[in-house]
Motif scaffolding. Structure first.
Motif, PDB file in Angstrom:
ATOM      1  N   UNK A  98       0.835  -1.204   0.000  1.00  0.00           N
ATOM      2  CA  UNK A  98       0.000   0.000   0.000  1.00  0.00           C
ATOM      3  C   UNK A  98       0.870   1.253   0.000  1.00  0.00           C
ATOM      4  N   UNK A  99       1.874   1.269   0.849  1.00  0.00           N
ATOM      5  CA  UNK A  99       2.765   2.428   0.908  1.00  0.00           C
ATOM      6  C   UNK A  99       3.471   2.629  -0.423  1.00  0.00           C
ATOM      7  N   UNK A 100       4.020   1.551  -0.978  1.00  0.00           N
ATOM      8  CA  UNK A 100       4.788   1.687  -2.221  1.00  0.00           C
ATOM      9  C   UNK A 100       3.895   1.891  -3.439  1.00  0.00           C
ATOM     10  N   UNK A 101       2.646   1.429  -3.387  1.00  0.00           N
ATOM     11  CA  UNK A 101       1.726   1.757  -4.475  1.00  0.00           C
ATOM     12  C   UNK A 101       1.433   3.257  -4.493  1.00  0.00           C
ATOM     13  N   UNK A 102       1.373   3.863  -3.320  1.00  0.00           N
ATOM     14  CA  UNK A 102       1.224   5.318  -3.255  1.00  0.00           C
ATOM     15  C   UNK A 102       2.434   6.020  -3.865  1.00  0.00           C
ATOM     16  N   UNK A 103       3.633   5.511  -3.558  1.00  0.00           N
ATOM     17  CA  UNK A 103       4.837   6.069  -4.184  1.00  0.00           C
ATOM     18  C   UNK A 103       4.759   5.921  -5.707  1.00  0.00           C
ATOM     19  N   UNK A 104       4.332   4.742  -6.157  1.00  0.00           N
ATOM     20  CA  UNK A 104       4.258   4.481  -7.598  1.00  0.00           C
ATOM     21  C   UNK A 104       3.264   5.426  -8.275  1.00  0.00           C
TER      22      UNK A 104
END
Length: 138
Positions: free
Chosen positions: A119-125
């Motif tokens: 979830x955190x890294x999808x936000x970054x993406x």
């Protein structure tokens, strides 16, 4: 994968903002390492060494993407995710545990942690992709 679709290798290597080394390709490589660590090594009891090991300075290299092989990086992530799913599917219950050092971790904990990690890294993406070419949304 969706946020990486249709981008060139150069775009996949594009970093967020200085001094961050965050890039879409770096995220793919990082998530391969996270999958490897939690599912294969902790829960599966395997001893799979890092795909993108430390360099001479002792830094993990998953975010060092200037000369990274893009196809290989995606293949590693996809294969590692496939192996993670196999490990989860073979578990008797969410209470199955693995160990990292002296600390036990249940499959329930690991799955919850992975949801948070993605979830955190999808936000970054999302932010990286928008900065690269303006693409937003699902």
């Amino acid at each position: 994968m969706m946020k990486c679709a249709g981008l060139s290798e150069e775009q996949l290597r594009t970093r967020a903002v200085p001094p961050s080394g965050l890039s879409l390709l770096g995220l793919v490589r990082h998530l391969a390492e996270v999958e490897r660590g939690w599912f294969r090594n902790v829960l599966g009891g395997e001893d799979v060494r890092g795909y993108f090991p430390r360099n001479e300075a002792g830094e993990w290299t998953e975010f060092h993407v200037d000369d990274a092989d893009v196809a290989r990086s995606f293949r590693i992530w996809e294969e590692t995710c496939r192996r993670s799913r196999e490990i989860v599917e073979s578990a008797e219950s969410l209470d199955v545990t693995g160990r990292f050092g002296d600390q036990p971790y249940s499959l329930h904990y690991i799955l919850t942690h992975m949801i948070e990690e993605y979830a955190r890294h999808n936000g970054h993406a999302d932010l990286l992709r928008e900065a690269i070419d303006g693409t937003t949304g699902e």
